[in-house]
Design a protein around this motif. Structure first.
Motif, PDB file in Angstrom:
ATOM      1  N   ARG A  68     -48.587  -4.280   0.132  1.00  0.00           N
ATOM      2  CA  ARG A  68     -49.125  -5.918   0.125  1.00  0.00           C
ATOM      3  C   ARG A  68     -47.789  -6.934  -0.026  1.00  0.00           C
ATOM      4  N   PRO A  69     -47.074  -6.528   1.087  1.00  0.00           N
ATOM      5  CA  PRO A  69     -45.808  -7.314   0.893  1.00  0.00           C
ATOM      6  C   PRO A  69     -45.054  -8.685   0.289  1.00  0.00           C
ATOM      7  N   ALA A  70     -46.211  -9.346  -0.278  1.00  0.00           N
ATOM      8  CA  ALA A  70     -45.921 -10.274  -0.932  1.00  0.00           C
ATOM      9  C   ALA A  70     -45.258 -10.132  -2.003  1.00  0.00           C
ATOM     10  N   GLU A  71     -46.026  -9.248  -3.189  1.00  0.00           N
ATOM     11  CA  GLU A  71     -46.181  -7.945  -3.933  1.00  0.00           C
ATOM     12  C   GLU A  71     -44.580  -7.894  -4.764  1.00  0.00           C
ATOM     13  N   ILE A  72     -44.107  -8.195  -3.547  1.00  0.00           N
ATOM     14  CA  ILE A  72     -42.287  -7.823  -3.758  1.00  0.00           C
ATOM     15  C   ILE A  72     -41.698  -8.622  -4.665  1.00  0.00           C
ATOM     16  N   ALA A  73     -42.044  -9.700  -4.395  1.00  0.00           N
ATOM     17  CA  ALA A  73     -41.765 -10.970  -4.417  1.00  0.00           C
ATOM     18  C   ALA A  73     -42.007 -11.797  -6.032  1.00  0.00           C
ATOM     19  N   ARG A  74     -43.426 -11.258  -6.278  1.00  0.00           N
ATOM     20  CA  ARG A  74     -43.899 -11.911  -7.040  1.00  0.00           C
ATOM     21  C   ARG A  74     -43.935 -10.517  -8.593  1.00  0.00           C
ATOM     22  N   LEU A 125     -27.962  -0.227   6.731  1.00  0.00           N
ATOM     23  CA  LEU A 125     -28.855  -1.363   6.584  1.00  0.00           C
ATOM     24  C   LEU A 125     -28.404  -3.043   6.356  1.00  0.00           C
ATOM     25  N   GLU A 126     -27.944  -3.331   7.052  1.00  0.00           N
ATOM     26  CA  GLU A 126     -27.534  -4.931   7.145  1.00  0.00           C
ATOM     27  C   GLU A 126     -28.810  -5.687   6.842  1.00  0.00           C
ATOM     28  N   LEU A 127     -30.167  -5.360   5.977  1.00  0.00           N
ATOM     29  CA  LEU A 127     -30.500  -6.263   5.798  1.00  0.00           C
ATOM     30  C   LEU A 127     -30.231  -7.271   3.988  1.00  0.00           C
ATOM     31  N   ASP A 128     -30.025  -8.457   4.713  1.00  0.00           N
ATOM     32  CA  ASP A 128     -29.861  -9.157   3.149  1.00  0.00           C
ATOM     33  C   ASP A 128     -30.884 -10.080   2.964  1.00  0.00           C
ATOM     34  N   GLU A 129     -32.424  -9.839   3.328  1.00  0.00           N
ATOM     35  CA  GLU A 129     -33.067 -10.217   2.564  1.00  0.00           C
ATOM     36  C   GLU A 129     -33.984  -9.700   1.415  1.00  0.00           C
ATOM     37  N   ALA A 130     -33.588 -11.000   0.130  1.00  0.00           N
ATOM     38  CA  ALA A 130     -34.317 -10.770  -1.019  1.00  0.00           C
ATOM     39  C   ALA A 130     -35.439  -9.733  -1.313  1.00  0.00           C
ATOM     40  N   ASP A 131     -36.085  -9.053  -0.047  1.00  0.00           N
ATOM     41  CA  ASP A 131     -37.688  -8.173  -0.794  1.00  0.00           C
ATOM     42  C   ASP A 131     -37.100  -7.346   0.239  1.00  0.00           C
ATOM     43  N   ASP A 132     -35.475  -7.107   0.659  1.00  0.00           N
ATOM     44  CA  ASP A 132     -35.346  -5.553   1.236  1.00  0.00           C
ATOM     45  C   ASP A 132     -34.483  -5.222   0.820  1.00  0.00           C
ATOM     46  N   VAL A 133     -33.291  -5.915   0.198  1.00  0.00           N
ATOM     47  CA  VAL A 133     -32.385  -5.177  -1.393  1.00  0.00           C
ATOM     48  C   VAL A 133     -33.801  -4.704  -2.366  1.00  0.00           C
ATOM     49  N   THR A 134     -34.507  -5.885  -2.582  1.00  0.00           N
ATOM     50  CA  THR A 134     -35.121  -5.311  -4.149  1.00  0.00           C
ATOM     51  C   THR A 134     -35.994  -3.994  -3.188  1.00  0.00           C
ATOM     52  N   PHE A 135     -36.428  -3.753  -2.233  1.00  0.00           N
ATOM     53  CA  PHE A 135     -37.000  -2.964  -2.085  1.00  0.00           C
ATOM     54  C   PHE A 135     -36.339  -1.249  -1.723  1.00  0.00           C
ATOM     55  N   ILE A 136     -35.165  -1.567  -1.228  1.00  0.00           N
ATOM     56  CA  ILE A 136     -34.104  -0.463  -0.873  1.00  0.00           C
ATOM     57  C   ILE A 136     -33.459   0.074  -2.297  1.00  0.00           C
ATOM     58  N   ARG A 137     -32.976  -1.205  -3.082  1.00  0.00           N
ATOM     59  CA  ARG A 137     -32.851  -1.093  -4.199  1.00  0.00           C
ATOM     60  C   ARG A 137     -33.717   0.527  -5.218  1.00  0.00           C
ATOM     61  N   LEU A 138     -35.153   0.280  -4.878  1.00  0.00           N
ATOM     62  CA  LEU A 138     -36.122   0.240  -5.985  1.00  0.00           C
ATOM     63  C   LEU A 138     -36.339   1.895  -5.326  1.00  0.00           C
ATOM     64  N   ALA A 139     -35.606   1.919  -3.685  1.00  0.00           N
ATOM     65  CA  ALA A 139     -35.785   3.623  -3.358  1.00  0.00           C
ATOM     66  C   ALA A 139     -34.308   4.535  -3.875  1.00  0.00           C
ATOM     67  N   ILE A 140     -32.881   3.710  -3.895  1.00  0.00           N
ATOM     68  CA  ILE A 140     -32.244   4.085  -4.621  1.00  0.00           C
ATOM     69  C   ILE A 140     -31.995   5.148  -5.655  1.00  0.00           C
ATOM     70  N   ARG A 141     -32.899   3.810  -6.827  1.00  0.00           N
ATOM     71  CA  ARG A 141     -33.464   4.403  -8.434  1.00  0.00           C
ATOM     72  C   ARG A 141     -34.179   5.355  -7.752  1.00  0.00           C
ATOM     73  N   ALA A 142     -35.155   5.785  -7.087  1.00  0.00           N
ATOM     74  CA  ALA A 142     -36.488   7.222  -7.105  1.00  0.00           C
ATOM     75  C   ALA A 142     -35.639   8.252  -6.226  1.00  0.00           C
ATOM     76  N   LEU A 143     -34.496   8.281  -5.380  1.00  0.00           N
ATOM     77  CA  LEU A 143     -33.354   8.838  -5.089  1.00  0.00           C
ATOM     78  C   LEU A 143     -32.266   9.922  -6.248  1.00  0.00           C
ATOM     79  N   ASN A 144     -31.799   8.628  -7.021  1.00  0.00           N
ATOM     80  CA  ASN A 144     -30.651   8.977  -8.220  1.00  0.00           C
ATOM     81  C   ASN A 144     -32.304   9.510  -9.369  1.00  0.00           C
ATOM     82  N   SER A 145     -32.985   9.331  -9.607  1.00  0.00           N
ATOM     83  CA  SER A 145     -34.425   9.768 -10.497  1.00  0.00           C
ATOM     84  C   SER A 145     -34.503  11.401  -9.503  1.00  0.00           C
TER      85      SER A 145
END
Length: 237
Positions: free
Chosen positions: A98-104, A42-62
């Protein structure tokens, strides 16, 4: 590369192929992989989206590493990778609540990460938000930490079978089937967190939206089928 695990992999594959439970677990895992793949495109460019999806990819790799280690008979590294999957699951569960926590988290220094986003702190925060699952979180985190990452004198059975001291990996039907269940359980929960995070109204490309929606339906159906199967298995029916 260091040891030859081909015979071990072949025997563990036979155990998996002869188990209805393992095949059901692998079906859900495959569906979760397809779902996460669709999200990553997906073309989701918001920083929070990128962070969330990258963490999900790490989970998939694990999850993939856990499966690979288990197939080759390396049980302790397999469990260590499941433990990583569990910790990512805790993070994503918090962020989707708590979506605000991802930026923190993304901008936190080492002290903040240790004090506010450690495994223990994550469990405490989630327990406040979802008390009914608190015991499961505690037991899961402790189980995989004790067996996978922290050396303990009472956990050597993951290194050597039947209290024996042997060199190298070994095949085991019960362990390989159990690992497929653990991977399916936690990877599907990670995937569920991701689907709750993604806002379909923000997907502008019609073809991507259709691909995402199709995989979402397939994943939901496979998860429901797996849940029914697992409940029946636990009842012995």
């Amino acid at each position: 590369m260091i040891l030859d695990e081909s015979d071990i992999e072949a025997e563990n594959r036979r155990h998996v192929q002869s188990s209805d439970a393992a095949k059901q677990n692998l079906k859900l895992i495959s569906s979760a992989v397809d779902m996460l793949t669709a999200v990553a495109r997906l073309e989701l460019d918001e920083a929070d989206d990128v962070t969330f999806i990258r963490l999900a990819i790490r989970a998939l790799n694990s999850a993939g590493a856990a499966g690979k280690c288990a197939l080759a008979g390396y049980w302790q590294p397999a469990v260590a990778n499941v433990r990583d999957l569990v910790e990512i699951d805790l993070l994503l569960d918090l962020f989707r609540r708590r979506p605000a926590e991802i930026a923190r988290w993304r901008n936190a220094d080492d002290r903040t990460l240790k004090n506010e986003f450690s495994g223990r702190r994550l469990r405490e925060t989630l327990d406040d938000l979802d008390p009914k699952s608190s015991e499961f979180r505690r037991l899961a985190y402790e189980l995989f930490s004790q067996h996978g990452t922290h050396p303990r004198p009472d956990r050597v059975h993951l290194i050597s079978p039947d209290a024996m001291t042997v060199i190298g990996p070994f095949p085991d039907g019960d362990r390989i089937i159990a690992l497929t269940f653990d991977i399916a359980r936690f990877l599907s929960h990670v995937t569920g967190c991701v689907t709750k995070w993604v806002d379909e109204t923000r997907i502008s490309d019609p073809s991507m939206k259709l691909a995402y929606s199709t995989k979402l339906i397939e994943f939901a159906l496979d998860l429901a089928e797996w849940t029914v199967f697992d409940k029946a298995r636990r009842r012995g029916t």
